[in-house]
Design an enzyme around this catalytic site. Sequence first.
Site, mmCIF file in Angstrom:
data_model
loop_
_atom_site.group_PDB
_atom_site.id
_atom_site.type_symbol
_atom_site.label_atom_id
_atom_site.label_comp_id
_atom_site.label_asym_id
_atom_site.label_seq_id
_atom_site.Cartn_x
_atom_site.Cartn_y
_atom_site.Cartn_z
ATOM 1 N N LYS A 42 -9.440 -29.123 24.397
ATOM 2 C CA LYS A 42 -10.047 -30.423 25.000
ATOM 3 C C LYS A 42 -10.410 -30.415 26.470
ATOM 4 O O LYS A 42 -9.650 -29.613 27.221
ATOM 5 C CB LYS A 42 -9.466 -31.563 24.745
ATOM 6 C CG LYS A 42 -9.138 -31.998 23.266
ATOM 7 C CD LYS A 42 -10.521 -32.438 22.548
ATOM 8 C CE LYS A 42 -10.207 -32.843 21.239
ATOM 9 N NZ LYS A 42 -11.405 -32.890 20.279
ATOM 10 N N CYS A 43 -11.489 -30.652 26.892
ATOM 11 C CA CYS A 43 -11.884 -31.073 28.347
ATOM 12 C C CYS A 43 -10.828 -31.786 28.947
ATOM 13 O O CYS A 43 -10.469 -32.571 28.518
ATOM 14 C CB CYS A 43 -13.411 -31.458 28.451
ATOM 15 S SG CYS A 43 -14.303 -30.309 29.001
ATOM 16 N N PRO A 44 -10.504 -31.260 30.181
ATOM 17 C CA PRO A 44 -10.957 -30.543 31.043
ATOM 18 C C PRO A 44 -10.543 -28.946 30.845
ATOM 19 O O PRO A 44 -10.397 -28.187 31.947
ATOM 20 C CB PRO A 44 -10.795 -30.867 32.434
ATOM 21 C CG PRO A 44 -9.292 -31.690 32.336
ATOM 22 C CD PRO A 44 -9.411 -32.232 30.697
ATOM 23 N N ILE A 45 -9.454 -28.720 29.941
ATOM 24 C CA ILE A 45 -9.073 -27.287 29.922
ATOM 25 C C ILE A 45 -9.967 -25.985 30.012
ATOM 26 O O ILE A 45 -9.739 -25.336 30.668
ATOM 27 C CB ILE A 45 -7.964 -27.167 28.705
ATOM 28 C CG1 ILE A 45 -7.116 -28.158 28.526
ATOM 29 C CG2 ILE A 45 -7.504 -25.801 28.482
ATOM 30 C CD1 ILE A 45 -6.126 -28.224 29.743
ATOM 31 N N ASP A 69 -15.220 -28.431 22.116
ATOM 32 C CA ASP A 69 -15.278 -29.632 22.777
ATOM 33 C C ASP A 69 -16.438 -30.121 23.039
ATOM 34 O O ASP A 69 -17.035 -29.574 23.833
ATOM 35 C CB ASP A 69 -14.256 -29.967 23.688
ATOM 36 C CG ASP A 69 -13.875 -31.463 24.284
ATOM 37 O OD1 ASP A 69 -14.515 -32.348 23.369
ATOM 38 O OD2 ASP A 69 -13.381 -31.671 24.922
#
Length: 106
Positions: A42-45, A69
Amino acid sequence: MWRRRPDGRDTRADRHRGAEEPEAPPQPAEAPTLTIDALGRKCPIPIIMLAERINQVPVRGVVAVLADDPAAFTDVPAWCRLKSHEHVASYELPQGGWSIHVRRNY
């Protein structure tokens, strides 16, 4: 679920067009120097992974971020504008998600 295509069209419009042949997906004009696999994250990864590794490619090199994502589809180009890197293009992946290409500018 609908997804915005890299060319800006909406996949919902495809359902209403009928039996038209699907267009061939656009191919990247330049092969990426580095590919970051952020599928399933998932963002921000994906952005954190991009920020950590973008300096591993030469200036003007292209990094491909693989992400599924939906937030990454818009957040990675926004990060590029914020950091003065170039969002080259985003390409749909056959298994879902996108390959978001970023050119290192400095």
